[in-house]
Design an enzyme around this catalytic site. Structure first.
Site, PDB file in Angstrom:
ATOM      1  N   HIS A 243      48.617  39.715  45.280  1.00  0.00           N
ATOM      2  CA  HIS A 243      49.475  39.041  44.289  1.00  0.00           C
ATOM      3  C   HIS A 243      49.337  39.620  42.869  1.00  0.00           C
ATOM      4  CE1 HIS A 243      49.967  35.729  47.220  1.00  0.00           C
ATOM      5  NE2 HIS A 243      48.656  35.690  47.340  1.00  0.00           N
ATOM      6  N   ASP A 244      48.144  39.423  42.283  1.00  0.00           N
ATOM      7  CA  ASP A 244      48.000  39.652  40.839  1.00  0.00           C
ATOM      8  C   ASP A 244      48.173  41.105  40.384  1.00  0.00           C
ATOM      9  OD1 ASP A 244      47.616  36.945  40.568  1.00  0.00           O
ATOM     10  OD2 ASP A 244      45.430  37.059  40.563  1.00  0.00           O
TER      11      ASP A 244
END
Ligand code: BDR
Ligand code: CA
Length: 313
Positions: A243-244
């Site tokens: 994700h990040d």
């Protein structure tokens, strides 16, 4: 290209850790003014020490790390040890950090960095619940025009949530903070699950990290091995979603991502749909767009960028 001045707010978290490493390896693209930690995946005392562990792993003990909010604005903290493990970065096996935690509170660091900067000059990356950013905006609203843009990981637009059927973790944990940030009129770029669920650490990509054959490669290999198991089991994915790092990759090569300018609002009233990111994808209400929301990426380019950059640490 002019370098960006960047503040990175995070709750490490294995995927936050990889995002931090990507940021540390990208000095040609931006100046990292500081890293601010918030409670999220694990409590604050662990996220802030993990941020320092990762800076040391990346060979950058000079980076300033600040601790911020230990609780969301209005709700009880929800953490995610069942995904990230008790340490938040299970699988990395890193020693306790030696570099110091800065004395200032993260919110005051965000405010002082913005207030001493020209208008539209600071980029803020939000990789966890948005509590620190919201508090800074409420404490000193004059920071808003100083911000060039906020790039965040959060939300689920056409995709369902990963924490409740309606909400993604970062927004669910502090929906009131997300509402303050989204309603602030700051230019906002959002990486929801719609895009991050296409950034999967497949077995061969995992092997690429391990093949780096360095402390960074080994730590990433260990962390992602651990992180992968949750999403592979729950969603039947070929790997865990990274994700990040999408946020940091966007700063470096925005052309990897595709998205749409839409009007976005955050649900803060209904317990059933708390933290839902309600985005008007088809412009049915014809309101003025307030966010650029990504829904697709070139995953090959994304992982090439990641492994190429991490190889330099
Ligand atoms: C987000 O929540 C956390 O578990 C991850 O670090 C990421 O920021 C994904 O929903
Ligand atoms: Ca995170």
């Amino acid at each position: 290209m002019k370098k960006r001045s960047v503040i990175l707010d995070c709750d490490p978290g294995q995927d936050d850790a990889v995002a931090i490493l990507l940021a540390l390896s990208s000095t040609e693209n931006f100046d990292l003014l500081g890293i601010t930690a918030v409670a999220g995946n694990v409590p604050l005392s662990i996220t802030e020490s993990n941020a320092r562990r990762i800076c040391e792993l990346g060979g950058r003990p000079d980076i300033k790390v600040f601790a911020g909010a230990s609780q969301p604005l209005m709700r009880k903290l929800v953490t995610a040890e069942w995904i990230h493990g008790k340490t938040g970065i299970d699988g990395a096996d890193l020693p306790d950090p030696v570099m110091p935690l800065q004395d200032d509170h993260a919110v005051d660091f965000i405010i002082s960095s913005c207030m001493s900067a020209p208008d539209k000059s600071i980029t803020v990356c939000l990789l966890g619940p948005m509590t620190n950013m919201a508090l800074a905006m409420v404490k000193e609203p004059r920071i808003v025009p100083k911000i060039y843009e906020i790039v965040c990981m959060g939300g689920a637009v056409k995709e369902l949530g990963n924490t409740t059927p309606a909400a993604e973790f970062n927004i669910y944990v502090d929906p009131h903070a997300a509402k303050i940030v989204v309603d602030s009129d700051v230019p906002l770029i959002m990486m929801p699950l719609d895009v991050t669920h296409k950034a999967l650490v497949t077995p061969s990509r995992l092997q690429d990290f391990k093949n780096l054959n360095s402390p960074v490669g080994n730590a990433c290999g260990g962390m992602l091995d651990y992180f992968n198991r949750f999403d592979m089991t729950r969603y039947g994915f070929d790997g865990g979603p990274l994700h990040d790092p999408c946020v940091i990759a966007y700063l470096i090569e925005p052309e990897i991502f595709r998205g749409r300018k839409v009007h976005l609002e955050i649900e803060v009233s209904s317990e059933l749909t708390m933290g839902q990111t309600v985005a008007d994808w088809w412009n049915v209400e014809e309101k003025i767009p307030n966010a650029y929301i990504c829904d697709d990426l070139d995953s090959e380019k994304f992982f090439r960028l990641l492994t190429r950059r991490l190889a330099t640490l």
